[in-house]
Design a protein around this motif. Structure first.
Motif, PDB file in Angstrom:
ATOM      1  N   PRO A 274     -96.863 -62.573  -4.495  1.00  0.00           N
ATOM      2  CA  PRO A 274     -97.218 -63.963  -4.216  1.00  0.00           C
ATOM      3  C   PRO A 274     -98.689 -64.174  -3.867  1.00  0.00           C
ATOM      4  O   PRO A 274     -99.174 -65.307  -3.882  1.00  0.00           O
ATOM      5  N   GLU A 275     -99.406 -63.095  -3.573  1.00  0.00           N
ATOM      6  CA  GLU A 275    -100.834 -63.217  -3.269  1.00  0.00           C
ATOM      7  C   GLU A 275    -101.690 -63.212  -4.540  1.00  0.00           C
ATOM      8  O   GLU A 275    -102.698 -63.917  -4.624  1.00  0.00           O
ATOM      9  N   SER A 276    -101.269 -62.424  -5.527  1.00  0.00           N
ATOM     10  CA  SER A 276    -102.074 -62.295  -6.749  1.00  0.00           C
ATOM     11  C   SER A 276    -101.379 -62.854  -7.981  1.00  0.00           C
ATOM     12  O   SER A 276    -102.017 -63.044  -9.018  1.00  0.00           O
ATOM     13  N   MET A 277    -100.062 -63.085  -7.904  1.00  0.00           N
ATOM     14  CA  MET A 277     -99.217 -63.519  -9.015  1.00  0.00           C
ATOM     15  C   MET A 277     -99.051 -62.440 -10.087  1.00  0.00           C
ATOM     16  O   MET A 277     -98.587 -62.711 -11.184  1.00  0.00           O
ATOM     17  N   GLU A 278     -99.412 -61.183  -9.758  1.00  0.00           N
ATOM     18  CA  GLU A 278     -99.221 -60.083 -10.703  1.00  0.00           C
ATOM     19  C   GLU A 278     -97.765 -59.630 -10.671  1.00  0.00           C
ATOM     20  O   GLU A 278     -97.178 -59.471  -9.603  1.00  0.00           O
ATOM     21  N   SER A 279     -97.195 -59.435 -11.841  1.00  0.00           N
ATOM     22  CA  SER A 279     -95.804 -58.996 -11.944  1.00  0.00           C
ATOM     23  C   SER A 279     -95.699 -57.508 -11.648  1.00  0.00           C
ATOM     24  O   SER A 279     -96.697 -56.848 -11.331  1.00  0.00           O
ATOM     25  N   ALA A 308    -103.858 -70.431 -11.022  1.00  0.00           N
ATOM     26  CA  ALA A 308    -104.973 -70.057 -11.895  1.00  0.00           C
ATOM     27  C   ALA A 308    -106.070 -69.339 -11.117  1.00  0.00           C
ATOM     28  O   ALA A 308    -106.536 -68.267 -11.516  1.00  0.00           O
ATOM     29  N   LYS A 309    -106.498 -69.926 -10.018  1.00  0.00           N
ATOM     30  CA  LYS A 309    -107.574 -69.323  -9.226  1.00  0.00           C
ATOM     31  C   LYS A 309    -107.110 -68.018  -8.597  1.00  0.00           C
ATOM     32  O   LYS A 309    -107.867 -67.038  -8.553  1.00  0.00           O
ATOM     33  N   MET A 310    -105.885 -67.960  -8.114  1.00  0.00           N
ATOM     34  CA  MET A 310    -105.364 -66.735  -7.506  1.00  0.00           C
ATOM     35  C   MET A 310    -105.380 -65.579  -8.496  1.00  0.00           C
ATOM     36  O   MET A 310    -105.795 -64.454  -8.175  1.00  0.00           O
ATOM     37  N   ILE A 311    -104.956 -65.856  -9.728  1.00  0.00           N
ATOM     38  CA  ILE A 311    -104.869 -64.805 -10.732  1.00  0.00           C
ATOM     39  C   ILE A 311    -106.258 -64.332 -11.156  1.00  0.00           C
ATOM     40  O   ILE A 311    -106.532 -63.116 -11.190  1.00  0.00           O
TER      41      ILE A 311
END
Length: 318
Positions: A274-279, A308-311
């Motif tokens: 949830p911090e980076s949105m990386e799977s 968008a910005k997080m990723i």
């Protein structure tokens, strides 16, 4: 070779492209249909739940003449963002497969293949309806999408569902002279229906302008009639058209084929940080409504545009 391939050319995919461009990343959006394809296929007279400022991307003003913007205004807004910012997007190019090897991703589409260090999946959920799997669901008179109410003028139309899409369709068809019956699985119209619309549908049902059968399900659809079950009793209704507006779901098979894990609690929520949105697959990120699994009401443009910005921040620093 790209720094980022973005799968999906909806508002969240566009937001990701804007962020990638600002950060000097090489990127490309791959979209299977037209620009903001899901919005384009929404009902003709759709009004958003959100106000225009909550639909804005990258602080680019969305000027609307209405308190709640209409579909055509949104299409124009997002189109101008893409064209004015010269965003790189390939339309009508479906992503068929994503394979990962040595921290690089090979993206195979209906037209070409690409390699990218990172992939953002922002494909939404509007492509696959929740099928009822009942006899007659495949008849030509049955649709899982609703377009324009004029088509149903003077016709006996059954609308299945009690969410915003079903309620909007029932009201619009009624006001075009259609004979509308709503079939609702629960005891009442859904609580998440737009607050300015709910009194309207409740009043139309109370006065009998729109008929509604609650605690009911369709048993079978036939050429000229529909059989429904309510309180263990069968009813047979004369019918011309059936709108099965029972919701939609993400393409879970696509996610699983990439290697993304889904929760086993029935919600099928894909695994991501949830911090980076990386799977759970390194270098593959999730953005937008697809993050909610079957809970498609959890994520909207207004609360997922921040993805968008997080990723991109995570990509830049990694």
């Amino acid at each position: 070779m790209f720094d980022v391939i973005i799968v999906g050319g909806g508002p969240i995919g566009i937001a990701c492209a804007l962020e990638a461009k600002k950060n000097g990343l090489s990127y490309l959006i791959l979209e299977k249909g037209t620009l903001v394809n899901s919005l384009y296929n929404y009902p003709s007279n759709m009004t958003f739940f959100s106000t225009s400022e909550k639909l804005e991307l990258d602080e680019i003003p969305f000027i609307s003449t209405n308190p709640k913007p209409h579909k055509q205004e949104a299409l124009e807004y997002y189109r101008r963002i893409v064209t004015s910012n010269h965003l790189k997007i390939n339309l009508f190019e479906r992503v068929e497969k994503i394979e990962t090897e040595d921290n690089l991703h090979k993206i195979t589409t209906s037209k070409a293949s690409y390699r990218s260090k990172n992939v953002i999946i922002a494909t939404g959920f509007y492509d696959i309806p929740n099928y009822l799997n009942i006899p007659g669901e495949d008849l030509p008179k049955v649709a899982h999408y609703y377009g324009d109410p004029h088509f149903y003028a003077t016709q006996k139309t059954i609308v299945v569902g009690a969410s915003n899409s079903a309620v909007d369709a029932a009201l619009e068809i009624y006001r075009k002279g259609g004979d509308v019956t709503m079939v609702v699985r629960g005891p009442a119209i859904g609580e998440r229906v737009k607050y300015w619309v709910k009194p309207d549908i409740d009043n139309r049902i109370d006065e009998g302008s729109i008929k509604a059968v609650f605690n009911a399900e369709i048993k079978e659809i036939k050429e000229t009639e529909v059989i429904i079950i309510s309180k263990d009793e069968e009813q047979v209704l004369e019918n011309d058209w059936v709108l099965l507006l029972t919701g939609y779901r993400p393409n879970f098979e696509f996610l699983k084929n990439i290697g993304i894990d889904l929760s086993q609690d029935g919600k099928k929520i894909p695994q991501y940080d949830p911090e980076s949105m990386e799977s759970n697959v390194k270098g593959i990120y999730l953005a937008g409504v697809i993050c909610g699994g079957t809970e498609t009401h959890k994520w909207f443009i207004e609360n997922s545009r921040v993805h968008a910005k997080m990723i991109v921040q995570n990509i830049v620093k990694s």
